[in-house]
Design a protein around this motif. Structure first.
Motif, short mmCIF file in Angstrom:
data_model
loop_
_atom_site.label_atom_id
_atom_site.label_comp_id
_atom_site.label_asym_id
_atom_site.label_seq_id
_atom_site.Cartn_x
_atom_site.Cartn_y
_atom_site.Cartn_z
N ASP A 1 32.21 57.78 -0.40
CA ASP A 1 33.55 57.63 0.17
C ASP A 1 33.46 57.43 1.68
O ASP A 1 32.77 58.17 2.38
CB ASP A 1 34.41 58.87 -0.14
CG ASP A 1 34.98 58.83 -1.55
OD1 ASP A 1 34.89 57.77 -2.18
OD2 ASP A 1 35.49 59.87 -2.01
N GLY A 2 34.17 56.44 2.16
CA GLY A 2 34.17 56.16 3.60
C GLY A 2 33.07 55.24 4.06
O GLY A 2 33.07 54.81 5.23
N VAL A 3 32.11 54.92 3.19
CA VAL A 3 31.04 53.99 3.56
C VAL A 3 31.46 52.60 3.14
O VAL A 3 31.81 52.35 1.99
CB VAL A 3 29.71 54.36 2.87
CG1 VAL A 3 28.62 53.38 3.28
CG2 VAL A 3 29.31 55.79 3.21
N ARG A 4 31.46 51.69 4.06
CA ARG A 4 31.91 50.32 3.81
C ARG A 4 30.78 49.33 4.12
O ARG A 4 29.93 49.58 4.96
CB ARG A 4 33.14 49.98 4.67
CG ARG A 4 34.36 50.84 4.36
CD ARG A 4 34.94 50.48 3.00
NE ARG A 4 36.11 51.29 2.68
CZ ARG A 4 36.09 52.42 1.99
NH1 ARG A 4 34.91 52.88 1.55
NH2 ARG A 4 37.19 53.10 1.74
N ALA A 5 30.84 48.22 3.44
CA ALA A 5 29.87 47.15 3.70
C ALA A 5 30.14 46.54 5.06
O ALA A 5 31.29 46.57 5.54
CB ALA A 5 29.97 46.08 2.61
N PRO A 6 29.12 46.00 5.72
CA PRO A 6 29.36 45.32 7.01
C PRO A 6 30.30 44.14 6.80
O PRO A 6 30.31 43.50 5.75
CB PRO A 6 27.96 44.85 7.43
CG PRO A 6 27.16 44.83 6.16
CD PRO A 6 27.71 45.93 5.30
N LYS A 7 31.10 43.89 7.80
CA LYS A 7 32.06 42.79 7.71
C LYS A 7 31.32 41.46 7.65
O LYS A 7 30.34 41.24 8.37
CB LYS A 7 33.01 42.79 8.91
CG LYS A 7 34.00 43.95 8.90
CD LYS A 7 34.98 43.83 10.05
CE LYS A 7 36.00 44.95 10.01
NZ LYS A 7 36.97 44.84 11.15
N ALA A 8 31.82 40.61 6.79
CA ALA A 8 31.23 39.28 6.70
C ALA A 8 31.60 38.48 7.93
O ALA A 8 32.73 38.57 8.44
CB ALA A 8 31.73 38.57 5.44
N ALA A 9 30.66 37.71 8.43
CA ALA A 9 30.94 36.87 9.60
C ALA A 9 31.96 35.80 9.22
O ALA A 9 31.84 35.16 8.17
CB ALA A 9 29.66 36.22 10.10
N LYS A 10 32.94 35.65 10.06
CA LYS A 10 33.95 34.62 9.80
C LYS A 10 33.38 33.24 10.10
O LYS A 10 32.81 33.04 11.18
CB LYS A 10 35.20 34.87 10.65
CG LYS A 10 35.97 36.12 10.27
CD LYS A 10 37.25 36.25 11.09
CE LYS A 10 38.04 37.48 10.67
NZ LYS A 10 39.29 37.62 11.48
N PRO A 11 33.52 32.31 9.17
CA PRO A 11 32.99 30.98 9.45
C PRO A 11 33.78 30.31 10.57
O PRO A 11 34.99 30.50 10.70
CB PRO A 11 33.21 30.23 8.12
CG PRO A 11 34.31 30.98 7.43
CD PRO A 11 34.17 32.41 7.86
#
Length: 313
Positions: A102-112
């Motif tokens: 809980d509370g662990v999120r994947a790194p944000k994907a780089a916006k193209p």
């Protein structure tokens, strides 16, 4: 990197049975879950830490390792979702006191980066075209549309919202005498945009023929064959057709011309604040993406011209 194909821990195996028999997951989903659980087990064994003793800092480290291994943000999010469901299930079983995922999120994907046309392709698209299968009025209309999208950086919604003349109900209009367009952008914010000579010339040619298509009393500047206001999808369709006729090697849509307007203007002027005003961005951080496009252009010039540039084989 694929997960090792080892026998799963008893808790993980029981959870897989639960997913198959009670949740009735599809076979393909079960394969993905098993892969995620194999990764979890491998990380725990390497720590070493038991699955039931796993803490939040362990999960954060493992997620970072997945990222370092080259797993994409969306794939990491799926793995974390599987882990989260496993520990939620253990919690319901009374085996663990808390869910460490809980509370662990994947790194944000780089916006193209937004795609912009090279200058020569944008100019080729804006060049007047003489096509035998096109009505002169439609050709003049499409020419004016391209000039305004690329020459003024308008959004397609701002373009189709333009009326022939200013009025209390008009969303936008073009003042040819002052060489400026008044448009209604996002958040119903009105802004003035300069209109260049080629666009004004194309506008005059279109207005001279507009009456052959427009219904009587229709206020829209751009109308369809039916005489009513042109829609966003119709603009996209006509622009795609024009790009094919111009021999452009890429799919062209209205927002690409807006991106091209911004990046070409920034390359020439370097004035980020002015580009922000012309585009109608409320926050300059939205406009700063075009500085990356500008750097891409510089990098291509460097790679192509500098004797010491790294050249791909």
């Amino acid at each position: 990197m694929t997960a090792p194909s080892a026998a799963l821990d008893a808790d993980l195996q029981r959870h897989l049975v639960h997913l198959e028999s009670e949740r009735r997951l599809a076979p393909r989903s079960l394969v993905l879950y098993r892969d995620a659980f194999a990764r979890l087990q491998a990380f725990a064994q390497a720590q070493p830490v038991s699955l039931r003793a796993t803490q939040v800092h362990h999960v954060r480290r493992w997620a970072a390792q997945l990222h370092a291994q080259g797993l994409g943000s969306r794939s990491i999010a799926l793995v974390l979702s599987a882990w989260r469901g496993f520990y939620r299930w253990l919690g319901h079983e009374g085996v663990v006191p808390m869910n460490p995922v809980d509370g662990v999120r994947a790194p944000k994907a780089a916006k193209p980066l937004p795609k912009a046309l090279p200058v020569d392709q944008a100019v080729a698209l804006a060049e007047p075209r003489e096509d035998d299968d096109t009505d002169p009025a439609l050709a003049a209309r499409d020419q004016c549309i391209v000039e305004l999208l690329y020459g003024c950086g308008l959004r397609v919604g701002e373009l189709v919202g333009l009326d022939v003349r200013a009025s209390g109900e008009a969303a936008g209009w073009i003042d040819a005498a002052e060489a400026e367009a008044q448009v209604l952008g996002k958040g119903r914010k009105r802004r003035s945009v300069p209109v260049g000579g080629p666009a004004l010339q194309a506008l005059a040619q279109w207005l001279a023929l507009r009456g052959t298509l427009a219904d009587p009393g229709e206020p829209a500047l751009f109308v369809s064959r039916r005489g009513t206001r042109l829609t966003d999808s119709q603009v996209r369709s006509r622009l795609k057709r024009r790009a094919l006729q111009a021999g452009l090697p890429t799919h062209v849509h209205p927002h690409m011309l807006r991106h091209s307007f911004a990046s070409h203007l920034l390359q020439s002027s370097g004035d980020l604040r002015a580009v922000q005003e012309l585009l109608g961005h409320a926050n300059i951080s939205t406009t700063q993406v075009y500085t990356k496009l500008d750097f891409q252009h510089l990098a291509k010039v460097y790679d192509a011209a500098h004797p010491r540039a790294r050249r791909k084989p």
